[in-house]
Design a protein around this motif. Sequence first.
Motif, PDB file in Angstrom:
ATOM      1  N   HIS A 149      40.967  -5.857  21.004  1.00 34.63           N
ATOM      2  CA  HIS A 149      40.580  -5.326  22.320  1.00 34.63           C
ATOM      3  C   HIS A 149      41.153  -6.179  23.449  1.00 34.63           C
ATOM      4  O   HIS A 149      41.186  -5.736  24.597  1.00 34.63           O
ATOM      5  CB  HIS A 149      39.055  -5.268  22.450  1.00 34.63           C
ATOM      6  N   ALA A 150      41.609  -7.396  23.122  1.00 28.99           N
ATOM      7  CA  ALA A 150      42.177  -8.285  24.139  1.00 28.99           C
ATOM      8  C   ALA A 150      43.407  -7.689  24.805  1.00 28.99           C
ATOM      9  O   ALA A 150      43.736  -8.036  25.947  1.00 28.99           O
ATOM     10  CB  ALA A 150      42.530  -9.633  23.504  1.00 28.99           C
ATOM     11  N   GLU A 151      44.086  -6.775  24.102  1.00 29.10           N
ATOM     12  CA  GLU A 151      45.324  -6.186  24.634  1.00 29.10           C
ATOM     13  C   GLU A 151      45.061  -5.016  25.575  1.00 29.10           C
ATOM     14  O   GLU A 151      45.970  -4.514  26.217  1.00 29.10           O
ATOM     15  CB  GLU A 151      46.228  -5.717  23.478  1.00 29.10           C
ATOM     16  N   ARG A 152      43.839  -4.560  25.661  1.00 29.41           N
ATOM     17  CA  ARG A 152      43.539  -3.371  26.481  1.00 29.41           C
ATOM     18  C   ARG A 152      43.120  -3.760  27.905  1.00 29.41           C
ATOM     19  O   ARG A 152      42.831  -4.911  28.197  1.00 29.41           O
ATOM     20  CB  ARG A 152      42.418  -2.558  25.829  1.00 29.41           C
ATOM     21  N   TYR A 153      43.062  -2.726  28.762  1.00 32.66           N
ATOM     22  CA  TYR A 153      42.620  -2.901  30.151  1.00 32.66           C
ATOM     23  C   TYR A 153      41.159  -2.446  30.280  1.00 32.66           C
ATOM     24  O   TYR A 153      40.689  -1.607  29.496  1.00 32.66           O
ATOM     25  CB  TYR A 153      43.509  -2.094  31.100  1.00 32.66           C
ATOM     26  N   PRO A 154      40.443  -2.966  31.302  1.00 32.75           N
ATOM     27  CA  PRO A 154      39.023  -2.621  31.443  1.00 32.75           C
ATOM     28  C   PRO A 154      38.737  -1.116  31.504  1.00 32.75           C
ATOM     29  O   PRO A 154      37.711  -0.657  30.988  1.00 32.75           O
ATOM     30  CB  PRO A 154      38.627  -3.307  32.759  1.00 32.75           C
ATOM     31  N   HIS A 155      39.650  -0.334  32.125  1.00 26.36           N
ATOM     32  CA  HIS A 155      39.359   1.106  32.274  1.00 26.36           C
ATOM     33  C   HIS A 155      39.327   1.845  30.930  1.00 26.36           C
ATOM     34  O   HIS A 155      38.860   2.987  30.865  1.00 26.36           O
ATOM     35  CB  HIS A 155      40.366   1.765  33.228  1.00 26.36           C
ATOM     36  N   GLU A 156      39.805   1.197  29.884  1.00 26.02           N
ATOM     37  CA  GLU A 156      39.796   1.836  28.562  1.00 26.02           C
ATOM     38  C   GLU A 156      38.455   1.672  27.848  1.00 26.02           C
ATOM     39  O   GLU A 156      38.300   2.116  26.711  1.00 26.02           O
ATOM     40  CB  GLU A 156      40.925   1.241  27.705  1.00 26.02           C
ATOM     41  N   PHE A 157      37.495   1.035  28.512  1.00 29.37           N
ATOM     42  CA  PHE A 157      36.198   0.771  27.889  1.00 29.37           C
ATOM     43  C   PHE A 157      35.075   1.477  28.632  1.00 29.37           C
ATOM     44  O   PHE A 157      35.193   1.769  29.827  1.00 29.37           O
ATOM     45  CB  PHE A 157      35.909  -0.740  27.881  1.00 29.37           C
ATOM     46  N   SER A 158      33.972   1.709  27.918  1.00 29.97           N
ATOM     47  CA  SER A 158      32.767   2.268  28.542  1.00 29.97           C
ATOM     48  C   SER A 158      32.073   1.181  29.366  1.00 29.97           C
ATOM     49  O   SER A 158      32.411  -0.007  29.272  1.00 29.97           O
ATOM     50  CB  SER A 158      31.807   2.767  27.457  1.00 29.97           C
ATOM     51  N   GLY A 159      31.057   1.584  30.166  1.00 27.32           N
ATOM     52  CA  GLY A 159      30.327   0.616  30.987  1.00 27.32           C
ATOM     53  C   GLY A 159      29.683  -0.476  30.154  1.00 27.32           C
ATOM     54  O   GLY A 159      29.725  -1.658  30.501  1.00 27.32           O
ATOM     55  N   GLY A 160      29.080  -0.089  29.028  1.00 29.89           N
ATOM     56  CA  GLY A 160      28.429  -1.077  28.165  1.00 29.89           C
ATOM     57  C   GLY A 160      29.428  -2.061  27.576  1.00 29.89           C
ATOM     58  O   GLY A 160      29.158  -3.268  27.480  1.00 29.89           O
TER      59      GLY A 160
END
Length: 327
Positions: A149-160
């Motif tokens: 998950h370190a390679e992803r950007y914040p917008h690719e995740f849910s609020g939690g």
Amino acid sequence: MGDVILQVKNLTKHFPVTKGLLFMKQIGAIKAVDGIDFTINRGETFGLVGESGCGKTTTAKLILLLENITKGSILFEGNDLEFQSSQDLKKYRSVVQAVFQDPFSSLSPRMRVGSIIAEPIVVNKEISRKDLKDKISEVLEVVGLQADHAERYPHEFSGGQRQRIAVARALALNPKLILLDEPVSALDVSIRAQMMNLLTDIQDQFGLAYLLIAHDLAVVRHMSNRIGVMYLGKLVETAESDELYRNPLHPYTQALLSAALPSHPDEQRNEIILTGEVPSPLHIPSGCRFHTRCPVAEKGCFEEVPLLQEISPGHQVACHRPFEGSS
């Protein structure tokens, strides 16, 4: 517990109010935090509750050194921060971290998750690239995310998940104290319990102390060992969590609890409706600050400021009539 990690003495923050453009003149002060005392023990959670504008977040900013203290002192592990060197304060900033309310605005949308977590480590420590990568993977796994998950950007995740990333960033420097400012209020109700349980598990795993700031009394009750109730910049009551819910002594605490959702549907409760608005911190009422809204106020409450006094072991209240109306 009993081993004090943070002690706040007479902590005060007044924001000057000025008038005029060329010749600015101070015409008053907003008394955001007005002489509060509390301690946080190693490994425990101290909850700070109260309505919006009571001074909870300003208190957090003072502890995080994001605001200058007007008066009073903050002691960390027995050392007064006012007399610490810049090197000592840098170390303090690394071992006292924060998780803020909104995971959507507290994470940079232009940085990958790995860089967000790495940033405080790189600023504060000399570390090899391999050790840095290992640390990022470790804290991601601690908060229930995966190393890739370190390679992803914040917008690719849910609020939690974003709030988990914020917790991972706070853990990156091996802190001793974390300030949690409304850590679950921006999350869906369905995932709040997961987040609270995660924070409790992390606390147990690493022996962390938490300062939990929230207005949701259910969250505070679930997570806190001790609770302080704030009103207009003052602490009006402090007690062990169970004691406060079982026997609230201050009329304001009683009103807050009566307005909260019951822990069980069959729980009987007398609802206390507070009249009026919270007075402006620029125009603090005389005597007890709560007297303008208090259902049991009498003449002495208008004139004399009540001191925070110990009523029973560990239970303090600032009220001229602390036993009346208590359940």
